[in-house]
Scaffold this motif. Sequence first.
Motif, PDB file in Angstrom:
ATOM      1  N   PRO A 287       0.719  -1.264  -0.075  1.00  0.00           N
ATOM      2  CA  PRO A 287       0.028   0.013  -0.027  1.00  0.00           C
ATOM      3  C   PRO A 287       0.842   1.196   0.019  1.00  0.00           C
ATOM      4  N   HIS A 288       2.073   1.418  -0.636  1.00  0.00           N
ATOM      5  CA  HIS A 288       2.916   2.427  -0.577  1.00  0.00           C
ATOM      6  C   HIS A 288       3.452   2.448  -2.124  1.00  0.00           C
ATOM      7  N   PRO A 289       4.300   3.599  -2.295  1.00  0.00           N
ATOM      8  CA  PRO A 289       5.245   3.731  -3.475  1.00  0.00           C
ATOM      9  C   PRO A 289       6.024   2.597  -3.549  1.00  0.00           C
ATOM     10  N   GLN A 290       6.441   2.290  -4.649  1.00  0.00           N
ATOM     11  CA  GLN A 290       7.537   1.266  -4.809  1.00  0.00           C
ATOM     12  C   GLN A 290       8.425   1.870  -6.012  1.00  0.00           C
ATOM     13  N   TYR A 291       9.715   1.875  -5.630  1.00  0.00           N
ATOM     14  CA  TYR A 291      10.773   2.371  -6.621  1.00  0.00           C
ATOM     15  C   TYR A 291      11.610   1.307  -6.995  1.00  0.00           C
ATOM     16  N   LEU A 292      12.113   1.491  -8.347  1.00  0.00           N
ATOM     17  CA  LEU A 292      12.998   0.404  -8.739  1.00  0.00           C
ATOM     18  C   LEU A 292      14.359   1.014  -8.808  1.00  0.00           C
ATOM     19  N   ILE A 293      15.282   0.598  -8.295  1.00  0.00           N
ATOM     20  CA  ILE A 293      16.774   1.153  -8.420  1.00  0.00           C
ATOM     21  C   ILE A 293      17.681  -0.106  -8.448  1.00  0.00           C
ATOM     22  N   PRO A 294      18.280  -0.516  -9.336  1.00  0.00           N
ATOM     23  CA  PRO A 294      19.255  -1.345  -9.575  1.00  0.00           C
ATOM     24  C   PRO A 294      20.533  -1.027  -8.777  1.00  0.00           C
ATOM     25  N   PRO A 295      21.240  -1.928  -8.203  1.00  0.00           N
ATOM     26  CA  PRO A 295      22.464  -1.434  -7.485  1.00  0.00           C
ATOM     27  C   PRO A 295      23.468  -1.284  -8.383  1.00  0.00           C
ATOM     28  N   SER A 296      24.983  -1.237  -7.910  1.00  0.00           N
ATOM     29  CA  SER A 296      25.892  -0.822  -8.627  1.00  0.00           C
ATOM     30  C   SER A 296      27.213  -1.142  -8.263  1.00  0.00           C
ATOM     31  N   ILE A 297      28.166  -0.877  -8.754  1.00  0.00           N
ATOM     32  CA  ILE A 297      29.464  -1.113  -8.329  1.00  0.00           C
ATOM     33  C   ILE A 297      30.472   0.121  -8.304  1.00  0.00           C
ATOM     34  N   ASP A 298      31.434   0.092  -7.469  1.00  0.00           N
ATOM     35  CA  ASP A 298      32.062   1.419  -7.481  1.00  0.00           C
ATOM     36  C   ASP A 298      33.558   1.100  -8.199  1.00  0.00           C
ATOM     37  N   PRO A 299      33.695   1.822  -9.169  1.00  0.00           N
ATOM     38  CA  PRO A 299      34.836   1.568 -10.139  1.00  0.00           C
ATOM     39  C   PRO A 299      36.183   2.225  -9.315  1.00  0.00           C
ATOM     40  N   LEU A 300      36.160   2.854  -8.109  1.00  0.00           N
ATOM     41  CA  LEU A 300      37.395   3.242  -7.355  1.00  0.00           C
ATOM     42  C   LEU A 300      37.539   2.181  -6.196  1.00  0.00           C
ATOM     43  N   SER A 301      36.756   1.322  -6.055  1.00  0.00           N
ATOM     44  CA  SER A 301      36.908   0.523  -4.898  1.00  0.00           C
ATOM     45  C   SER A 301      38.186  -0.698  -5.162  1.00  0.00           C
ATOM     46  N   GLU A 302      38.987  -1.201  -4.199  1.00  0.00           N
ATOM     47  CA  GLU A 302      39.758  -2.223  -4.251  1.00  0.00           C
ATOM     48  C   GLU A 302      39.271  -3.246  -5.299  1.00  0.00           C
ATOM     49  N   LYS A 303      38.101  -3.701  -5.186  1.00  0.00           N
ATOM     50  CA  LYS A 303      37.420  -4.621  -5.893  1.00  0.00           C
ATOM     51  C   LYS A 303      37.544  -4.675  -7.290  1.00  0.00           C
ATOM     52  N   ASN A 304      37.515  -3.199  -7.712  1.00  0.00           N
ATOM     53  CA  ASN A 304      37.221  -2.830  -9.068  1.00  0.00           C
ATOM     54  C   ASN A 304      38.487  -1.944  -9.911  1.00  0.00           C
ATOM     55  N   ILE A 305      39.341  -1.442  -9.137  1.00  0.00           N
ATOM     56  CA  ILE A 305      40.219  -0.580  -9.611  1.00  0.00           C
ATOM     57  C   ILE A 305      41.268  -1.327 -10.681  1.00  0.00           C
ATOM     58  N   ASP A 306      41.882  -0.637 -11.602  1.00  0.00           N
ATOM     59  CA  ASP A 306      42.847  -1.336 -12.677  1.00  0.00           C
ATOM     60  C   ASP A 306      44.031  -1.944 -11.571  1.00  0.00           C
ATOM     61  N   LEU A 307      44.527  -3.206 -11.803  1.00  0.00           N
ATOM     62  CA  LEU A 307      45.531  -3.483 -11.159  1.00  0.00           C
ATOM     63  C   LEU A 307      46.857  -3.890 -12.413  1.00  0.00           C
ATOM     64  N   PRO A 308      48.157  -3.565 -11.513  1.00  0.00           N
ATOM     65  CA  PRO A 308      49.143  -4.076 -12.368  1.00  0.00           C
ATOM     66  C   PRO A 308      49.125  -5.204 -12.760  1.00  0.00           C
ATOM     67  N   GLN A 309      49.809  -5.717 -14.258  1.00  0.00           N
ATOM     68  CA  GLN A 309      49.547  -7.053 -14.505  1.00  0.00           C
ATOM     69  C   GLN A 309      50.423  -7.968 -13.714  1.00  0.00           C
ATOM     70  N   GLU A 310      51.404  -7.503 -12.905  1.00  0.00           N
ATOM     71  CA  GLU A 310      52.164  -8.490 -12.177  1.00  0.00           C
ATOM     72  C   GLU A 310      51.117  -9.267 -10.916  1.00  0.00           C
ATOM     73  N   GLU A 311      50.306  -8.143 -10.473  1.00  0.00           N
ATOM     74  CA  GLU A 311      49.388  -8.680  -9.299  1.00  0.00           C
ATOM     75  C   GLU A 311      48.454  -9.409 -10.012  1.00  0.00           C
ATOM     76  N   ILE A 312      47.907  -9.056 -11.113  1.00  0.00           N
ATOM     77  CA  ILE A 312      47.141 -10.326 -11.956  1.00  0.00           C
ATOM     78  C   ILE A 312      47.700 -11.591 -11.897  1.00  0.00           C
ATOM     79  N   ASP A 313      48.929 -11.588 -12.342  1.00  0.00           N
ATOM     80  CA  ASP A 313      49.628 -12.819 -12.810  1.00  0.00           C
ATOM     81  C   ASP A 313      49.921 -13.424 -11.399  1.00  0.00           C
ATOM     82  N   ALA A 314      49.992 -12.636 -10.307  1.00  0.00           N
ATOM     83  CA  ALA A 314      50.529 -13.427  -9.095  1.00  0.00           C
ATOM     84  C   ALA A 314      49.640 -14.401  -8.710  1.00  0.00           C
TER      85      ALA A 314
END
Length: 416
Positions: free
Chosen positions: A182-209
């Motif tokens: 009985p109230h308004p419902q909003y649609l908001i999909p979530p998101s990721i943070d491009p600046l977080s440790e989870k998503n920032i670019d990594l040096p190739q050595e760290e990926i290879d490690a």
Amino acid sequence: MSELLDKYREIAGEDVVHHLIQLAQPLRGMKIIHVNSTREGGGVAEILHKLVPLMKTLDLDVRWEVIKGNQVFFQCTKGFHNALQGFSVGISPNMLENYEKTNMENAEELRQALEEADLVFIHDPQPAYLIEACPNRRGKWIWRCHIDCSRPYRPIWKYLKKIVQKYDASIFSLAEFAQALPHPQYLIPPSIDPLSEKNIDLPQEEIDAVFTRFNLNPDLPLIVQVSRFDRFKDPLGVIEAYRMVKKFVPLQLVLAGGSASDDPEGKVVLDEVLRAANGEPDIHVLALPPDSHRTINALQRASDIVLQKSIKEGFGLTVAEAMWKGKPVIGGDTGGIRLQVIDHFTGFKVRTPEGAALRIRYLLHRRDTLEAMGLRARRLVSENFLVTRHLRDYLALMIGIISGLEDRIDVARWRS
Ligand code: UDP
């Protein structure tokens, strides 16, 4: 303005950040609270860790509180979670009583802040009952549901609905999750943070490690699924798919996951996964600590294809995370995965291990297609699923809710 906003300017663009600053202005001075049930593990904590500091950077008076509970409480709320996702779950009256009591106890500490707040965001069912403990609330209360409740198990939804309908509004990630309320419902999909440790670019050595660290073979294709150990994420289906592909193409699988303090089933499911993997050398089951963001980042980047073979999924941050890294995703044809995985464009939607196996083989044999899909995947996330878009939706929603029934909201007038 701040250094942080400058960084978002670089990624999302000047206009996007300017828009956020404008939308935040009318909300300055208002007290905003988010409440959930874990500081680490799972998508909700992941989002709040990013959204709340960004709101603070815009000079909003926002805080994030986490409720506490005992084992029985979290068993009960995991039952709610499973029931909202469609499992027929029995929850005893004693457990419900403990659920309500736990919320009442948490309210002892939080009541003053909650009753004084202008906007209260309650995430998922765990803290939903707090509303009953705050009869003198003066602000607007919004229930934010992150769960795929497209087909909830009715007896449990009936119980939760009685609580949820007391809220002033609710937010779901997708239209198909919306409920008769009985109230308004909003649609908001979530998101990721491009600046977080989870998503920032990594040096190739760290990926290879990660290859050395987890004993992976750098010469074999790598498929990865990152998820809490939860049956809805279908880790056993991923192992089945891997075995079907392995008969034709040499490859290796990483199933990386940790636990969330509000998820008591993780250990049991991890044991099931280890049994299914049966010590096979090319299946790597990694139980990671909750702060392994860079490791997960590196694993996603090291992979050829990312899987998220869920059978129910509220959104699936892991899908957006992988796509942001230019990886095509083979995902379960369900819930929030459907917003992100566009068949033949950013990945493939699948319903069975056989379907997943077929698509893995297809992509491993067509490297050009795999790479083209990865590029489109990154673009889709960049345009739709970054934290800047998410925050804009929240700010617009807050202005809308505070404005009440006005049929036209003039943000510029509000500001002056
Ligand atoms: N995650 C993590 N460690 C793990 C497993 C998952 O940091 O061992 C993160 C994952 O990268 C993502 C979030 O937890 O950011 C999970 O969100 P999602 O929406 O995919 O699923 P949920 O756990 O909320 O059902």
